[in-house]
Write a protein that holds these residues in place. Structure first.
Motif, PDB file in Angstrom:
ATOM      1  N   ILE A  51      86.419 145.471 -17.385  1.00  0.00           N
ATOM      2  CA  ILE A  51      85.438 144.603 -17.147  1.00  0.00           C
ATOM      3  C   ILE A  51      83.846 145.162 -17.550  1.00  0.00           C
ATOM      4  CG2 ILE A  51      84.171 143.295 -15.332  1.00  0.00           C
ATOM      5  CD1 ILE A  51      86.482 143.178 -13.783  1.00  0.00           C
ATOM      6  N   ASN A  52      83.400 144.524 -18.526  1.00  0.00           N
ATOM      7  CA  ASN A  52      82.173 144.823 -19.091  1.00  0.00           C
ATOM      8  C   ASN A  52      81.204 143.768 -19.236  1.00  0.00           C
ATOM      9  OD1 ASN A  52      80.541 145.457 -21.880  1.00  0.00           O
ATOM     10  ND2 ASN A  52      80.764 147.490 -20.922  1.00  0.00           N
ATOM     11  N   SER A  53      80.085 143.873 -18.863  1.00  0.00           N
ATOM     12  CA  SER A  53      79.123 143.033 -19.052  1.00  0.00           C
ATOM     13  C   SER A  53      78.647 142.269 -20.373  1.00  0.00           C
ATOM     14  CB  SER A  53      77.931 143.114 -18.207  1.00  0.00           C
ATOM     15  OG  SER A  53      77.197 144.458 -18.890  1.00  0.00           O
ATOM     16  N   GLU A  54      78.428 143.261 -21.288  1.00  0.00           N
ATOM     17  CA  GLU A  54      78.460 143.078 -22.767  1.00  0.00           C
ATOM     18  C   GLU A  54      79.368 142.394 -23.557  1.00  0.00           C
ATOM     19  OE1 GLU A  54      75.174 143.175 -23.959  1.00  0.00           O
ATOM     20  OE2 GLU A  54      74.684 143.947 -22.053  1.00  0.00           O
ATOM     21  N   ALA A  55      80.616 142.843 -23.211  1.00  0.00           N
ATOM     22  CA  ALA A  55      81.963 142.252 -23.717  1.00  0.00           C
ATOM     23  C   ALA A  55      82.021 140.968 -23.228  1.00  0.00           C
ATOM     24  CB  ALA A  55      83.011 143.016 -23.679  1.00  0.00           C
ATOM     25  N   ALA A  56      81.514 140.467 -21.956  1.00  0.00           N
ATOM     26  CA  ALA A  56      81.663 139.321 -21.181  1.00  0.00           C
ATOM     27  C   ALA A  56      80.804 138.426 -22.073  1.00  0.00           C
ATOM     28  CB  ALA A  56      81.556 139.583 -19.947  1.00  0.00           C
ATOM     29  N   HIS A  70      96.285 139.821 -18.359  1.00  0.00           N
ATOM     30  CA  HIS A  70      95.159 138.906 -18.694  1.00  0.00           C
ATOM     31  C   HIS A  70      95.536 138.027 -19.791  1.00  0.00           C
ATOM     32  CE1 HIS A  70      90.904 137.688 -19.602  1.00  0.00           C
ATOM     33  NE2 HIS A  70      90.835 138.091 -18.155  1.00  0.00           N
ATOM     34  N   PRO A  71      94.971 136.659 -19.857  1.00  0.00           N
ATOM     35  CA  PRO A  71      95.296 135.783 -20.986  1.00  0.00           C
ATOM     36  C   PRO A  71      94.678 136.416 -22.274  1.00  0.00           C
ATOM     37  CG  PRO A  71      94.691 134.499 -18.931  1.00  0.00           C
ATOM     38  CD  PRO A  71      94.549 136.181 -18.529  1.00  0.00           C
ATOM     39  N   LEU A  72      93.604 137.036 -22.117  1.00  0.00           N
ATOM     40  CA  LEU A  72      92.759 137.340 -23.367  1.00  0.00           C
ATOM     41  C   LEU A  72      93.173 138.760 -23.654  1.00  0.00           C
ATOM     42  CD1 LEU A  72      89.521 135.456 -22.808  1.00  0.00           C
ATOM     43  CD2 LEU A  72      91.711 134.625 -23.947  1.00  0.00           C
ATOM     44  N   TYR A  73      94.271 139.420 -23.474  1.00  0.00           N
ATOM     45  CA  TYR A  73      94.592 140.812 -23.739  1.00  0.00           C
ATOM     46  C   TYR A  73      94.469 141.134 -25.146  1.00  0.00           C
ATOM     47  CZ  TYR A  73      97.275 145.172 -24.335  1.00  0.00           C
ATOM     48  OH  TYR A  73      97.554 146.705 -24.613  1.00  0.00           O
ATOM     49  N   ASN A  74      94.842 140.022 -26.094  1.00  0.00           N
ATOM     50  CA  ASN A  74      94.583 140.083 -27.308  1.00  0.00           C
ATOM     51  C   ASN A  74      93.367 140.216 -27.989  1.00  0.00           C
ATOM     52  OD1 ASN A  74      97.634 140.480 -27.605  1.00  0.00           O
ATOM     53  ND2 ASN A  74      98.120 138.401 -27.561  1.00  0.00           N
ATOM     54  N   THR A 107      94.623 151.220 -24.266  1.00  0.00           N
ATOM     55  CA  THR A 107      94.605 150.085 -23.635  1.00  0.00           C
ATOM     56  C   THR A 107      96.098 149.927 -22.907  1.00  0.00           C
ATOM     57  OG1 THR A 107      95.678 149.040 -25.647  1.00  0.00           O
ATOM     58  CG2 THR A 107      93.152 149.034 -25.412  1.00  0.00           C
ATOM     59  N   ASP A 108      95.958 149.033 -21.947  1.00  0.00           N
ATOM     60  CA  ASP A 108      97.136 148.751 -21.297  1.00  0.00           C
ATOM     61  C   ASP A 108      97.157 147.316 -20.588  1.00  0.00           C
ATOM     62  OD1 ASP A 108      98.755 148.360 -18.639  1.00  0.00           O
ATOM     63  OD2 ASP A 108      99.115 150.483 -18.982  1.00  0.00           O
ATOM     64  N   LYS A 109      98.276 146.544 -21.141  1.00  0.00           N
ATOM     65  CA  LYS A 109      98.360 145.133 -20.940  1.00  0.00           C
ATOM     66  C   LYS A 109      98.033 144.546 -19.483  1.00  0.00           C
ATOM     67  CE  LYS A 109     103.110 144.623 -20.228  1.00  0.00           C
ATOM     68  NZ  LYS A 109     104.324 143.902 -20.742  1.00  0.00           N
ATOM     69  N   ASN A 110      98.154 145.581 -18.540  1.00  0.00           N
ATOM     70  CA  ASN A 110      98.228 145.234 -16.920  1.00  0.00           C
ATOM     71  C   ASN A 110      96.559 145.735 -16.690  1.00  0.00           C
ATOM     72  OD1 ASN A 110     101.274 146.395 -16.897  1.00  0.00           O
ATOM     73  ND2 ASN A 110     100.652 144.063 -16.509  1.00  0.00           N
ATOM     74  N   LEU A 165      87.592 146.142 -24.521  1.00  0.00           N
ATOM     75  CA  LEU A 165      87.268 147.401 -24.327  1.00  0.00           C
ATOM     76  C   LEU A 165      88.436 148.334 -23.895  1.00  0.00           C
ATOM     77  CD1 LEU A 165      83.695 147.362 -23.058  1.00  0.00           C
ATOM     78  CD2 LEU A 165      84.422 147.382 -25.261  1.00  0.00           C
ATOM     79  N   PRO A 166      88.730 149.449 -24.551  1.00  0.00           N
ATOM     80  CA  PRO A 166      89.576 150.248 -24.176  1.00  0.00           C
ATOM     81  C   PRO A 166      89.263 151.210 -22.936  1.00  0.00           C
ATOM     82  CG  PRO A 166      88.341 151.551 -25.822  1.00  0.00           C
ATOM     83  CD  PRO A 166      87.744 149.890 -25.729  1.00  0.00           C
ATOM     84  N   MET A 167      90.159 151.694 -22.122  1.00  0.00           N
ATOM     85  CA  MET A 167      89.709 152.356 -21.035  1.00  0.00           C
ATOM     86  C   MET A 167      89.089 153.807 -21.587  1.00  0.00           C
ATOM     87  SD  MET A 167      93.354 151.954 -18.735  1.00  0.00           S
ATOM     88  CE  MET A 167      94.500 152.560 -20.199  1.00  0.00           C
TER      89      MET A 167
END
Length: 246
Positions: free
Chosen positions: A139-144, A116-120, A132-135, A125-127
């Motif tokens: 997806i979380n509505s609050e983070a979005a 994902h372009p915004l991995y940084n 975390t994993d770069k691949n 959010l972590p799993m």
């Protein structure tokens, strides 16, 4: 749930006389997963496997044959759903399955899993296990909400249209090599609602009049996601690169 992002069934090009010709022959599905119970969600798009377990497919002696047939099925149906719990499938195995779906259906060898372009982004959010994993993009509505708040000229909550028809989209079309498959795994769900809707672009195209189809085939599209640039500027970090393809 696994969805197809790119049609592999019949890629077409214009012949010398203007007729449509196949660039590649459609992939032929075998019979290795015919034993699995399924129901087609609609006549056009979607298939649900109520009892199939991906872990068993991955561990089978003919795993690659089954996964290739699954990949072709996903291409034919657009999206497939696995209703039974898949708790025994690890993140690494999920990534391996997604990688094989592409490899076994002709993906270029130099391409891999998307990043994902915004991995940084620090708002990512972590799993569930805290890693975390770069691949893997959680997806979380609050983070979005925090992410898309950085989009320039985005309407605020008071004047934003309530017609969400404009939200129909295909992910990552701005990439030079968009993903061919994506694997969405539900970790937590609301007690009701929250459904994702799917539509077949091929069926929409087939329902157009021939003159309108011919007109559309004269056009090109330039895709972009400006929120990624604005989010990076607001957060003071760089867009992740490379992202799965050279």
């Amino acid at each position: 749930m696994v969805e197809n992002r790119r049609d592999r069934r019949a890629q077409r090009a214009n012949g010398t006389n203007g007729a449509k010709t196949l660039r590649h022959e459609p992939l032929k599905r075998g019979t290795s997963i015919d034993h699995l119970e399924y129901v087609d969600v609609t006549p056009i798009i979607g298939r649900e496997y109520p009892t199939a377990r991906l872990k068993e497919m991955l561990d089978a002696p003919n795993a690659e044959e089954q996964l290739r047939d699954l990949a072709i099925t996903i291409c034919e149906r657009g999206v497939v759903f696995f209703r039974a719990p898949q708790d025994d499938l690890s993140v690494d195995e999920q990534k391996h399955i997604t990688d094989l779906l592409g490899k076994l259906t002709g993906r270029p060898e130099e391409n891999g899993l998307h990043v994902h372009p915004l991995y940084n982004d620090p708002n990512n959010l972590p799993m569930e296990d805290g890693t975390t994993d770069k691949n893997i993009y959680v997806i979380n509505s609050e983070a979005a909400k925090k992410l898309y708040a950085t989009m320039k000229n985005r309407p605020n909550a008071l004047n934003e249209p309530r017609d969400l028809g404009r939200e129909w989209h295909s992910d990552s079309l701005f990439e030079n090599c968009p993903s061919d498959f994506s694997f969405l795994r539900m970790q937590s769900t609301p007690p009701a609602g929250g459904d994702t809707l799917w539509v077949s672009g091929y069926e929409m195209y087939d329902r157009l009049s021939p003159p309108f189809r011919d007109f559309l085939e004269t056009l090109t599209a330039t895709c972009a996601q400006p929120v990624f640039k604005s989010a990076c500027e607001a957060g003071g970090y760089d867009v992740m690169s490379p992202r799965g393809s050279p």
